[in-house]
Design a protein around this motif. Structure first.
Motif, PDB file in Angstrom:
ATOM      1  N   SER A 179       0.831  -1.199   0.000  1.00 58.20           N
ATOM      2  CA  SER A 179       0.000   0.000   0.000  1.00 58.20           C
ATOM      3  C   SER A 179       0.869   1.254   0.000  1.00 58.20           C
ATOM      4  N   ALA A 180       2.034   1.200   0.643  1.00 61.63           N
ATOM      5  CA  ALA A 180       2.945   2.345   0.644  1.00 61.63           C
ATOM      6  C   ALA A 180       3.527   2.565  -0.755  1.00 61.63           C
ATOM      7  N   LEU A 181       3.803   1.486  -1.466  1.00 59.01           N
ATOM      8  CA  LEU A 181       4.279   1.610  -2.847  1.00 59.01           C
ATOM      9  C   LEU A 181       3.207   2.241  -3.722  1.00 59.01           C
ATOM     10  N   ALA A 182       1.952   1.850  -3.485  1.00 63.76           N
ATOM     11  CA  ALA A 182       0.851   2.420  -4.256  1.00 63.76           C
ATOM     12  C   ALA A 182       0.727   3.918  -3.983  1.00 63.76           C
ATOM     13  N   ARG A 183       0.867   4.307  -2.722  1.00 63.96           N
ATOM     14  CA  ARG A 183       0.777   5.745  -2.395  1.00 63.96           C
ATOM     15  C   ARG A 183       1.924   6.520  -3.035  1.00 63.96           C
ATOM     16  N   ALA A 184       3.124   5.932  -3.028  1.00 62.27           N
ATOM     17  CA  ALA A 184       4.286   6.627  -3.601  1.00 62.27           C
ATOM     18  C   ALA A 184       4.130   6.860  -5.092  1.00 62.27           C
ATOM     19  N   THR A 185       3.464   5.936  -5.787  1.00 61.28           N
ATOM     20  CA  THR A 185       3.323   6.034  -7.236  1.00 61.28           C
ATOM     21  C   THR A 185       1.986   6.621  -7.669  1.00 61.28           C
ATOM     22  N   CYS A 186       1.111   6.922  -6.675  1.00 61.80           N
ATOM     23  CA  CYS A 186      -0.210   7.500  -6.977  1.00 61.80           C
ATOM     24  C   CYS A 186      -1.020   6.594  -7.899  1.00 61.80           C
ATOM     25  N   CYS A 187      -0.938   5.301  -7.677  1.00 58.53           N
ATOM     26  CA  CYS A 187      -1.721   4.361  -8.465  1.00 58.53           C
ATOM     27  C   CYS A 187      -2.065   3.175  -7.583  1.00 58.53           C
ATOM     28  N   SER A 188      -2.827   2.241  -8.096  1.00 65.34           N
ATOM     29  CA  SER A 188      -3.221   1.081  -7.315  1.00 65.34           C
ATOM     30  C   SER A 188      -2.044   0.126  -7.123  1.00 65.34           C
ATOM     31  N   GLU A 189      -2.170  -0.739  -6.112  1.00 66.53           N
ATOM     32  CA  GLU A 189      -1.134  -1.743  -5.881  1.00 66.53           C
ATOM     33  C   GLU A 189      -0.947  -2.612  -7.115  1.00 66.53           C
ATOM     34  N   PHE A 190      -2.057  -3.011  -7.729  1.00 67.51           N
ATOM     35  CA  PHE A 190      -1.980  -3.868  -8.903  1.00 67.51           C
ATOM     36  C   PHE A 190      -1.288  -3.156 -10.062  1.00 67.51           C
ATOM     37  N   HIS A 191      -1.621  -1.895 -10.272  1.00 77.28           N
ATOM     38  CA  HIS A 191      -1.021  -1.125 -11.353  1.00 77.28           C
ATOM     39  C   HIS A 191       0.494  -1.084 -11.201  1.00 77.28           C
ATOM     40  N   PHE A 192       0.966  -0.754 -10.009  1.00 73.57           N
ATOM     41  CA  PHE A 192       2.410  -0.682  -9.796  1.00 73.57           C
ATOM     42  C   PHE A 192       3.065  -2.046 -10.022  1.00 73.57           C
ATOM     43  N   SER A 193       2.460  -3.091  -9.474  1.00 71.00           N
ATOM     44  CA  SER A 193       3.041  -4.425  -9.588  1.00 71.00           C
ATOM     45  C   SER A 193       3.152  -4.861 -11.044  1.00 71.00           C
ATOM     46  N   ARG A 194       2.087  -4.662 -11.827  1.00 70.49           N
ATOM     47  CA  ARG A 194       2.101  -5.104 -13.215  1.00 70.49           C
ATOM     48  C   ARG A 194       3.036  -4.247 -14.064  1.00 70.49           C
ATOM     49  N   MET A 195       3.061  -2.931 -13.812  1.00 71.21           N
ATOM     50  CA  MET A 195       3.953  -2.075 -14.579  1.00 71.21           C
ATOM     51  C   MET A 195       5.402  -2.410 -14.269  1.00 71.21           C
TER      52      MET A 195
END
Length: 281
Positions: free
Chosen positions: A25-41
């Motif tokens: 969730s912290a990674l998602a906040r840092a990237t301003c996107c969903s957890e899934f979005h960050f993981s897949r990108m």
């Protein structure tokens, strides 16, 4: 360049928390996107799942710590999130090819996985065709699901369809299709993940067809709520370019729903499409 800065900030977070808990969730906040979005990108750009990158970085740091001093193997294992020395030894041996206690010997060859950083490269010289589709009703599928390893998805999924063709499952789906057309998802589909949360080493891949009648014996149903989709021709090419090229410049991010691989029937100019659930930023 905002997305570039955000993703590098997420990598900074990972590096600072290799010795503790990494909250997705912290990674998602840092990237301003969903957890899934960050993981897949991340996986699309780097070629490895996010969880595997974190594991490699931790075991790389662990090897350095073992070489650097006299700390107990157990203490180092706990430091990098392993609850037992046996689990740490198995993971360490899988990556480095030797047991942790052998590292302090001379001439031991180890593997070092450096920290990743995202940089600008020149892309986008080849246009990406896409269209938007708004599905304003629940879509019900009938089919079967299979467990797929994320790292082998591009090899495993085609083999599942080849097997489905030889054992008659694909033909059974075709016989069920086009009975009551309601939208453009009327051909064979592969639904990737249960809730678009492919953050683990495995995910469910659902092979099926849109179907509103009684589910045949031996199959199960899958229902996806209404959503807007960005639709791209050529599944393999779309997966490769989606996260690194289209999404950063699109004004959209992924909705928390699965992506759908759509395999069209004979007579269509495009053989397959990738349906990507999106919401406006």
């Amino acid at each position: 360049m905002d997305w570039l800065e955000r993703f590098n900030a997420a990598l900074d977070y990972i590096e600072h928390h290799l010795e503790g808990e990494i909250e997705y969730s912290a990674l998602a906040r840092a990237t301003c996107c969903s957890e899934f979005h960050f993981s897949r990108m991340f996986s699309s750009i780097t070629g490895i799942p996010l969880s595997e990158y974190i594991r490699r970085r931790r075991l790389t740091k662990a090897a350095v710590d073992i070489q650097a001093g006299d700390a107990r193997i157990l203490d180092i294992a706990l430091k990098y999130g392993y609850d037992s020395p046996d689990a740490f030894t198995r993971a360490f041996r899988k990556l480095h090819g030797v047991a942790p206690n052998a590292v302090r010997e001379n001439s031991v060859q180890l593997k070092a996985y450096p920290r990743i950083s995202f940089q600008i490269t020149i892309k986008g010289d080849v246009e990406m065709d896409y269209r938007m589709e708004n599905i304003d009703f629940e879509v019900r599928f009938a089919g079967k699901r299979h467990t797929v390893k994320t790292s082998r998805a591009f090899k495993t999924i085609p083999s599942l369809w080849r097997k489905g063709k030889t054992d008659g499952f694909m033909q059974a789906l075709i016989d069920m299709s086009w009975e009551h057309p309601k939208c453009k998802l009327e051909s064979l589909v592969g639904v990737c993940g249960k809730e678009a949360a492919i953050m683990d080493e495995e995910f469910d891949y659902f092979m099926g067809i849109r179907y509103d009648d009684e589910i045949p014996e031996g199959m199960e149903e899958l229902i996806i709520p209404p959503c807007t989709y960005a639709v791209f021709p050529n599944v393999v090419e779309a997966w490769k370019r989606l996260y690194s090229e289209w999404l950063p410049a699109s004004g959209y991010e992924l909705a928390n729903l699965p992506c759908i691989e759509h395999y069209l029937g004979p007579g269509h100019k495009v053989k397959h499409e990738l349906w990507v659930p999106v919401i406006g930023k």
